[in-house]
Scaffold this motif. Structure first.
Motif, PDB file in Angstrom:
ATOM      1  N   LEU A 346       0.864  -1.177   0.000  1.00  0.00           N
ATOM      2  CA  LEU A 346       0.000   0.000   0.000  1.00  0.00           C
ATOM      3  C   LEU A 346       0.898   1.225   0.000  1.00  0.00           C
ATOM      4  CD1 LEU A 346      -2.881   1.116   0.128  1.00  0.00           C
ATOM      5  CD2 LEU A 346      -2.728   1.042   2.631  1.00  0.00           C
ATOM      6  N   GLY A 348       1.362   5.492  -0.612  1.00  0.00           N
ATOM      7  CA  GLY A 348       0.826   6.828  -0.792  1.00  0.00           C
ATOM      8  C   GLY A 348       1.472   7.484  -2.010  1.00  0.00           C
ATOM      9  N   GLU A 359       0.410  10.434   7.195  1.00  0.00           N
ATOM     10  CA  GLU A 359       0.010   9.627   6.041  1.00  0.00           C
ATOM     11  C   GLU A 359       0.191   8.142   6.343  1.00  0.00           C
ATOM     12  OE1 GLU A 359       1.087   9.584   1.310  1.00  0.00           O
ATOM     13  OE2 GLU A 359       2.738   9.537   2.753  1.00  0.00           O
ATOM     14  N   LEU A 363      -2.747   5.261   6.521  1.00  0.00           N
ATOM     15  CA  LEU A 363      -2.711   4.095   5.645  1.00  0.00           C
ATOM     16  C   LEU A 363      -2.738   2.798   6.466  1.00  0.00           C
ATOM     17  CD1 LEU A 363      -0.091   5.171   2.949  1.00  0.00           C
ATOM     18  CD2 LEU A 363      -2.552   4.880   2.631  1.00  0.00           C
ATOM     19  N   LEU A 424     -10.713   5.039   4.202  1.00  0.00           N
ATOM     20  CA  LEU A 424      -9.957   6.267   3.924  1.00  0.00           C
ATOM     21  C   LEU A 424     -10.874   7.475   3.865  1.00  0.00           C
ATOM     22  CD1 LEU A 424      -7.372   5.057   1.241  1.00  0.00           C
ATOM     23  CD2 LEU A 424      -6.873   5.866   3.552  1.00  0.00           C
ATOM     24  N   ALA A 438      -4.036   6.367  -2.737  1.00  0.00           N
ATOM     25  CA  ALA A 438      -3.470   5.181  -2.090  1.00  0.00           C
ATOM     26  C   ALA A 438      -3.460   4.072  -3.129  1.00  0.00           C
ATOM     27  CB  ALA A 438      -4.297   4.766  -0.877  1.00  0.00           C
ATOM     28  N   VAL A 480      -8.417   5.418  -4.209  1.00  0.00           N
ATOM     29  CA  VAL A 480      -7.710   4.141  -4.244  1.00  0.00           C
ATOM     30  C   VAL A 480      -7.526   3.670  -5.680  1.00  0.00           C
ATOM     31  CG1 VAL A 480      -7.731   1.726  -3.506  1.00  0.00           C
ATOM     32  CG2 VAL A 480      -8.637   3.498  -1.989  1.00  0.00           C
TER      33      VAL A 480
END
Length: 591
Positions: A346, A348, A359, A363, A424, A438, A480
């Protein structure tokens, strides 16, 4: 540094006086309680006392209580008469001739005597009794107290003197050993040593494996043996809610707690005795860990440490087989038996508009919530250089019937992405720039721990590749973007083979002219031919789109393509050439 005064100062630690170990001490200047258990005192055993020459001179015979020879002798006491039991505190070596014992009611007196909890009873024949009173033998058998009969007359004062010398010497050795452990932990505390190093030192002191687990019984750190010591923590039975897990045979465990809050447990597996007492060493270590935990208000250190250690061990091959790897995963809170396993990264992407720590926290929390409650996940940040994308590595475990494992038509329809997007949306600050995304890369489902780690290694390379930016997020998941390993089977395959010397030699042979050019300087040496080639190979039938992806004008892009063909002697319109160059770039991590 952790509170009022210096919590490591010796005034806070109890001293053991004759036969009266400190149990609890509430510090006036520091609001924590240190527990020193009585069982940890290194008194001589009954077996040790039987080796004393003065006792051996009495021709001792062990009548009963052989299983109690390891009982500890806290003191030696000569008793006589029916009032003798009132003089005992427990743990003494009782020496008696039976003087003053009444003929009537002897059974009740003997039961009272053994109920005081003596370490052993030494009964001398010849002065008042010619044979062992059956009432005494019966009481010792019932209570398990060793009964030693002396067939010759000895001087009890010499025996008590020798026993007291042994007891005081053992206590002095214990105090010196505790002072050494105390000094070591003081240094570790003042140096702000990391948790795993503290655990290492405790394990080295005890000469046995030591495991630190958090309140959820997930292993935070361990030391002193290979990963097989974690098999006990990998079992499902040990996770029964509402109670601590059962101790492995021969192990010692103490809580890590302060101010009424328990953060975890510190366990030492079976090992040799320590002069200070194994439990005492553990308690001092737990006290130091509790102080460090108090300084970490958010608890992130413990949470991150266990995950980082797991990922480092798994990705660097620090396991001897599938079973050991499974134990490490399960001990970290990722069950594998009978579960479906999945890896992911995952990342950013873009300007977050706030500090990277916020951040990363968002996440991590969002992905944990997306996986819960049915699934389990362990997370750790990827090893990255300065300026690299902010990437989390994730190992996930789901029930086999979990709906997130069903048929998926497209990447953006993946149920995990849907949950992640929802989490999110609830967590992101309103000030987050609209361009931030993301990017979720999901590996293929794994049949076992080895396959899970191999899947993670491959998608980790793809997730941080600068040549593979994610596609635009759809309206359904505005924050996403998703990439599935199944959608790029060639990339997944080649990255799994990239470590083979033959594959590296193949890639180097094809790309060497481009690398040599990109390392040059001056006119025509812009250092971007590998990036241009990657953009072209992604869109070989649409050079306009490829130029756009490479962020070059069409004319400059065509010039770069011509230069690549000239340097490599390859025809970029040939399908076999395109496939070979794609494999080479994938193997080198450039695609």
């Amino acid at each position: 540094m952790f509170g009022q005064g210096n919590p490591y100062d010796s005034q806070y630690f109890s001293q053991v006086s004759r036969g009266h170990p400190a149990k609890y001490r509430d510090f006036n200047t520091f609001p924590y309680t240190l527990y020193v258990s009585e069982s940890a005192e290194p008194y001589p055993s009954v077996r040790d006392v039987l080796g004393i020459a003065e006792l051996a001179a009495g021709a001792p015979e062990l009548v009963t209580g052989e299983t109690g020879l390891d009982r500890r002798v806290r003191w030696a006491h000569v008793v006589a008469g029916s009032e003798a039991p009132a003089l005992l505190d427990g743990g003494e070596l009782v020496l008696t001739t039976g003087a003053g014992w009444p003929a009537a009611g002897l059974s009740a007196l003997m039961r009272t005597l053994v109920d005081t909890g003596p370490a052993a009873i030494v009964f001398e024949l010849g002065t008042h009794f010619d044979e062992t009173p059956p009432e005494l033998a019966a009481a010792c058998v019932t209570s398990g107290v060793p009964l030693i009969v002396l067939h010759r007359v000895v001087r009890f004062v010499q025996i008590t003197q020798r026993v007291h010398q042994r007891v005081l010497a053992a206590q002095n050795e214990a105090l010196e050993a505790r002072a050494e452990v105390h000094a070591m932990l003081t240094e570790l505390g003042l140096n702000r040593s990391p948790v795993d190093y503290v655990v290492d030192r405790i394990a080295a002191t005890l000469g046995a494996p030591v495991v630190l687990e958090d309140a959820g019984h997930r292993v935070v750190a361990w030391s002193g043996g290979d990963a097989r010591v974690l098999e006990h923590w990998a079992g499902s039975a040990r996770r029964a809610p509402g109670r601590d897990p059962e101790l492995p045979q021969g192990a010692t465990r103490v809580p890590v707690e302060a101010q009424g809050t328990r953060w975890g447990l510190l366990t030492a597996l079976a090992g040799p005795p320590h002069p200070a007492g194994r439990e005492t060493v553990l308690e001092l270590g737990a006290f130091a860990l509790a102080l460090a935990r108090l300084a970490d208000a958010d608890g992130d250190t413990w949470l991150d440490l266990g995950s980082k250690r797991l990922f480092n061990a798994a990705l660097s091959g620090r396991f001897t087989g599938e079973r050991e790897l499974a134990s490490q995963l399960a001990a970290a809170g990722l069950p594998v038996a009978g579960r479906a396993l999945m890896s992911a990264t995952l990342t950013g992407v873009g300007d977050f508009g706030a500090h990277e720590s916020l951040e990363a926290a968002i996440l991590q929390t969002a992905l944990r919530r997306a996986v819960a409650p049915e699934g389990s996940v362990v997370l750790a940040p990827a090893e990255q250089g300065v300026g690299a994308p902010r990437t989390l590595l994730a190992l996930m475990s789901f029930p086999r019937e979990d709906p997130r494992l069903g048929e998926i038509l497209t990447a953006q329809q993946h149920p995990l992405a849907t949950r992640l997007s929802r989490e999110l949306a609830m967590m992101l600050p309103e000030t987050t720039p609209t361009g931030w995304r993301a990017h979720l890369s999901i590996g293929v489902a794994a049949a076992g721990p080895r396959a899970l780690i191999a899947s993670l290694e491959r998608i980790a390379q793809a997730g941080t590749s600068p040549a593979a930016p994610p596609a635009l997020a759809p309206a359904a998941h505005p924050r996403v973007t998703v990439q599935l390993a199944e959608e790029r089977p060639l990339a997944y395959l080649i990255r799994g083979l990239a470590g083979a010397p033959e594959v590296q030699e193949f890639a180097e042979g094809l790309l060497a002219p481009l690398f040599a050019h990109d390392r040059g300087s001056g006119p025509g040496h812009t250092g971007d031919l590998t990036l241009v080639l990657a953009a072209y190979l992604k869109h070989p039938t649409n050079r306009s789109l490829a130029a756009q992806r490479a962020r070059l004008s069409r004319s400059v892009f065509y010039q770069r393509i011509a230069l690549i063909e000239e340097l490599t002697g390859a025809d970029l319109a040939d399908g076999e050439t395109i496939a070979a160059l794609t494999v080479a770039l994938l193997a080198r991590g450039e695609f």
